[in-house]
Structure formats: C-alpha cells, structure tokens
Scaffold this active site. Structure first.
Site, PDB file in Angstrom:
ATOM      1  N   PHE A 122       0.858  -1.189   0.000  1.00  0.00           N
ATOM      2  CA  PHE A 122       0.000   0.000   0.000  1.00  0.00           C
ATOM      3  C   PHE A 122       0.891   1.234   0.000  1.00  0.00           C
ATOM      4  CE2 PHE A 122      -2.541   3.459   1.674  1.00  0.00           C
ATOM      5  CZ  PHE A 122      -3.677   3.344   0.880  1.00  0.00           C
ATOM      6  N   ASP A 207       9.379   2.626   1.330  1.00  0.00           N
ATOM      7  CA  ASP A 207       8.234   3.381   1.844  1.00  0.00           C
ATOM      8  C   ASP A 207       8.150   3.124   3.350  1.00  0.00           C
ATOM      9  OD1 ASP A 207       5.727   4.161   2.732  1.00  0.00           O
ATOM     10  OD2 ASP A 207       4.662   3.472   0.942  1.00  0.00           O
ATOM     11  N   LYS A 236       2.932   9.905   8.469  1.00  0.00           N
ATOM     12  CA  LYS A 236       2.352   9.380   9.703  1.00  0.00           C
ATOM     13  C   LYS A 236       3.032   9.870  10.981  1.00  0.00           C
ATOM     14  CE  LYS A 236       0.038   5.388   7.668  1.00  0.00           C
ATOM     15  NZ  LYS A 236      -1.358   5.518   8.056  1.00  0.00           N
TER      16      LYS A 236
HETATM   17  C1  LIG Z   1       3.098   2.296   3.756  1.00  0.00           C
HETATM   18  C2  LIG Z   1       2.176   3.415   3.417  1.00  0.00           C
HETATM   19  N1  LIG Z   1       2.482   4.226   2.397  1.00  0.00           N
HETATM   20  C3  LIG Z   1       1.687   5.255   2.060  1.00  0.00           C
HETATM   21  C4  LIG Z   1       0.518   5.502   2.742  1.00  0.00           C
HETATM   22  C5  LIG Z   1      -0.349   6.661   2.335  1.00  0.00           C
HETATM   23  O1  LIG Z   1      -0.238   7.669   3.274  1.00  0.00           O
HETATM   24  P1  LIG Z   1      -1.328   8.850   3.327  1.00  0.00           P
HETATM   25  O2  LIG Z   1      -2.612   8.222   3.738  1.00  0.00           O
HETATM   26  O3  LIG Z   1      -0.756   9.804   4.339  1.00  0.00           O
HETATM   27  O4  LIG Z   1      -1.380   9.444   1.966  1.00  0.00           O
HETATM   28  C6  LIG Z   1       0.163   4.677   3.810  1.00  0.00           C
HETATM   29  C7  LIG Z   1      -1.102   4.918   4.541  1.00  0.00           C
HETATM   30  O5  LIG Z   1      -1.636   4.075   5.191  1.00  0.00           O
HETATM   31  C8  LIG Z   1       1.018   3.609   4.163  1.00  0.00           C
HETATM   32  O6  LIG Z   1       0.720   2.785   5.162  1.00  0.00           O
END
Ligand SMILES: Cc1ncc(COP(=O)(O)O)c(C=O)c1O
Length: 376
Positions: A122, A207, A236
């Site tokens: 994700f 990520d 986050k």
């Molecule tokens: C690993 C990862 N990358 C990207 C995102 C996307 O982040 P945002 O919701 O702040 O756009 C998330 C959100 O859950 C995530 O867990």
C-alpha cells in the site's frame, strides 16, 4: 442527512478527546487507542510538548510558503539524515505525496519509467501511489493506472530475479506491509534486493510511511536489514498527528530535483516543521527507541502467553499483527471497541496493533486481557 461523501466506513464511537493512550467518546466512555490514528499519534494524544510547539509556532509564523527559506526544514532534515547514508530531504503533507515525489525523482534521475512493486503493498491513493499499490481493490473503477508498474509476489526471490532487467528504474517496497497484513520482508528477500540493486544499478525506494520514525523500534525499519535505500518516504509518525510527509534521498539526487522540478504549497511550513522537530527530539533519542523495543518484546510475550496458539503474532516494534487464519477480523474489532479497545485491521484476516510509542506496560496488559476475551 450527512453532507459528506461516504468513502469512509465509519466506526460507531465518536471520539471527542484524548490524552496519552486513552481517548474518550461523546458519551464519556474511555478507550485504549491501539490504532494511534493509524500509526500517527506516536507520542500519544495531546502530548504537552506537541501542544506547546503548536502554540509557540502558531503565535510566531505558521505559513509563509516555499518561496522563502524555512529554517525549520533544515533542522528537521538534519535530524532525519544524521548518522545515515541519506543526504537530503523534501517535505510534503502526506504519505501518498511523499511516494509521488519518490516516483518522480526515480523516473527523472534514471530516465526510465519501470518500477517494481509488490502484491499486498500500500503506497497511497493518488494516481502514482495508487498505481504502485499492489491491491486490486484500491484500483477498482479508476480506469487506466499510471503505466510501468510491475507488481510481483512479496518475498519471492525467484520472481524478482526473473523480472529485474535494464528497463527497471527502481524497486519500491515497505519493510513491513502495514495495510496489507503486517507482512515483514524476510532477510533472504532483503539480501536478494540488495544484490539485484547493486548488480543492475537499480534504485531502491523504501516506503517508511508506516514503519518509520521509531514505529518498529529503530529510527527507520530498513536499519534492521542489509538494505541501504536510495530514497526513503515518510509521513504518519513524523508529525505526531500534524500532517507532515517527507522524502529522503542520497547525495546523487541533488541535481535531479533542481529549482522548479517539484513542489507543494503547504509542504514543510514552519508550524509543521516545529512539530516534526519536537517529535524527533523525543523519538530519535536512543533510550526512547530502546524502550519501544522493550515494550514490543513485552507485548509479543504477553500475546503469545495469552492467546490460543492458532493465532500468529507478526510484525516488529509497535507495528504488530495478530493473524487470525481465515477468520474475518471485522467482528473482533467491533467487539474490542465495545470493551474499550480501539483496533484496526490489516487486510481481512489480521488485527493490527499500533499503540502510541509511549504506551505503558499496564496499558498493554489491559489490551491483552481484552484481546484474550474476544479471541477465545
Ligand atoms: C506504507 C504506506 N504508504 C503510504 C501511505 C499513504 O499515506 P497517506 O494516507 O498519508 O497518503 C500509507 C497509509 O496508510 C502507508 O501505510
């Protein structure tokens, strides 16, 4: 009749305030928040230092735009890259934005467009980040995705070796797939990625939107592996609840992101930076990170001692999961909420445990007792 779009499936509890790990709903009922706003409120709710940082900076200057130098960005960047192989930071407002920046940087730097990502990953909901995401349910209905993402099975060395060729700009992955089921990269997979990136000159984008900023017991989760990513994305926990995203890169990229190449109006504003600086002052302290590791070992032991052996305990640090086999976790999450414990799922069959990094052992004990009752 609500004036909101219905894109979120809302929980029953309407949370109106919080302090530390405990939040309270409109009726006055208290809950242990083991979601931390989905891995965000790492120092707990209403941490006095964050409240103070917001108060102080908002009285001085909260937004000026990137037309001007923002000294707070330099301070936060220095803290993020200190004692790492990374050199530069770019600030934005969310995880998806951080990943968009990473995808653009990798494409522009290499002149190639092909990026390898993984099933159940994700990376966010914007077009590039969504296209990188290895979950069909996230793509459904949105038409053609951004081109040139190849999604491979996670932790499958053979598939990776068979696919990476000269067309590939980057491999992009999470160290622990947070949304996709609390699945960790195996040491064998990490070693294979490191070798392929080295041999083929492929960039590595990690990520760390969910795993970064102390969540797994180290500043970044990649530090617990052999991997040395060229690009790291963050969000986050970085703002402890204030929206802050970031992308870190190695020295090679400086010229790729020259003036006018990429930007954002809000990213890295003085208020966001003062909050992020405060978060890092706590979370990047070695003793704080050691405590996260200690809390994690304690939590894992208590779960293993109290839950039936049919459940698996997954993850690292305070990004833990309870694998429930084939069982759907939604009813467990509702039952826990009724008993005063807020949880979130990771895919259909895994309960995710994401307490604030400041959680106490007594709060962990309380949560384990509730989990024990509902998972009997
Ligand atoms: C690993 C990862 N990358 C990207 C995102 C996307 O982040 P945002 O919701 O702040 O756009 C998330 C959100 O859950 C995530 O867990």
């Amino acid at each position: 009749m609500s004036a909101l779009f219905g894109n979120y499936g809302k929980r029953r509890a309407q949370i109106v305030k919080g302090q530390g790990t405990v939040v309270e709903d409109a009726s006055g009922k208290k809950y242990l928040d083991f979601t931390s706003g989905i891995a965000v409120v790492s120092l707990g709710h209403a941490h006095p230092a964050i409240v103070k940082a917001i108060q102080e900076q908002s009285e001085k200057l909260w937004h000026i735009s990137n037309l001007f130098d923002i000294p707070g960005q330099e301070k936060v960047a220095q803290k993020l890259v200190a004692d790492t192989h990374l050199k530069y930071a770019f600030f934005c407002n969310s995880g998806a934005e951080a990943n968009e920046a990473a995808i653009k940087l990798a494409r522009k730097h290499t002149g190639k467009h092909h990026i390898i990502t993984f099933e159940k990953s994700f990376h966010g909901r914007t077009f590039g980040a969504m296209s990188a995401t290895g979950q069909g349910k996230v793509h459904n209905g949105f038409g053609p995705l951004v081109d040139k993402f190849t999604t491979l099975p996670f932790n499958d060395v053979a598939a990776l070796e068979a696919t990476v060729d000269d067309s590939v700009a980057a491999i992009m992955l999470e160290m622990i797939q947070g949304e996709g089921g609390v699945n960790s990269v195996t040491p064998e997979f990490a070693a294979a990625i490191a070798k392929i990136c080295e041999d083929k000159g492929v960039l590595l984008i990690v990520d760390e939107v969910q795993t970064g900023i102390g969540r797994t017991g180290t500043r970044y989760a990649y530090e617990q592996t052999v991997l040395q990513p060229n690009i790291v994305t963050l969000a986050k926990g970085l703002g402890g609840g204030f929206p802050v995203g970031g992308m870190l890169g190695t020295a090679e990229f400086y010229d790729t992101f020259g003036p006018g190449t990429h930007g954002t109006t809000f990213g890295g504003n003085p208020l966001a930076m003062h909050v992020a600086e405060t978060v890092l002052d706590y979370v990047f302290e070695p003793s704080f990170l050691e405590n996260v590791q200690d809390l994690s070992s304690y939590f894992v032991k208590q779960l293993q001692a109290n839950l039936p052996t049919s459940y698996t305990v997954q993850g690292q640090g305070l990004l833990l999961g309870i694998g429930c086999g084939e069982a759907e976790v939604a009813p467990y999450i509702t039952a826990a909420e009724e008993k005063g414990l807020l949880l979130v799922g990771a895919g259909p069959n895994v309960i995710r445990l994401l307490p604030p990094l400041t959680v106490t052992k007594a709060e962990i004990d309380e949560a384990v007792q509730i989990l024990k009752t509902i998972l009997r």
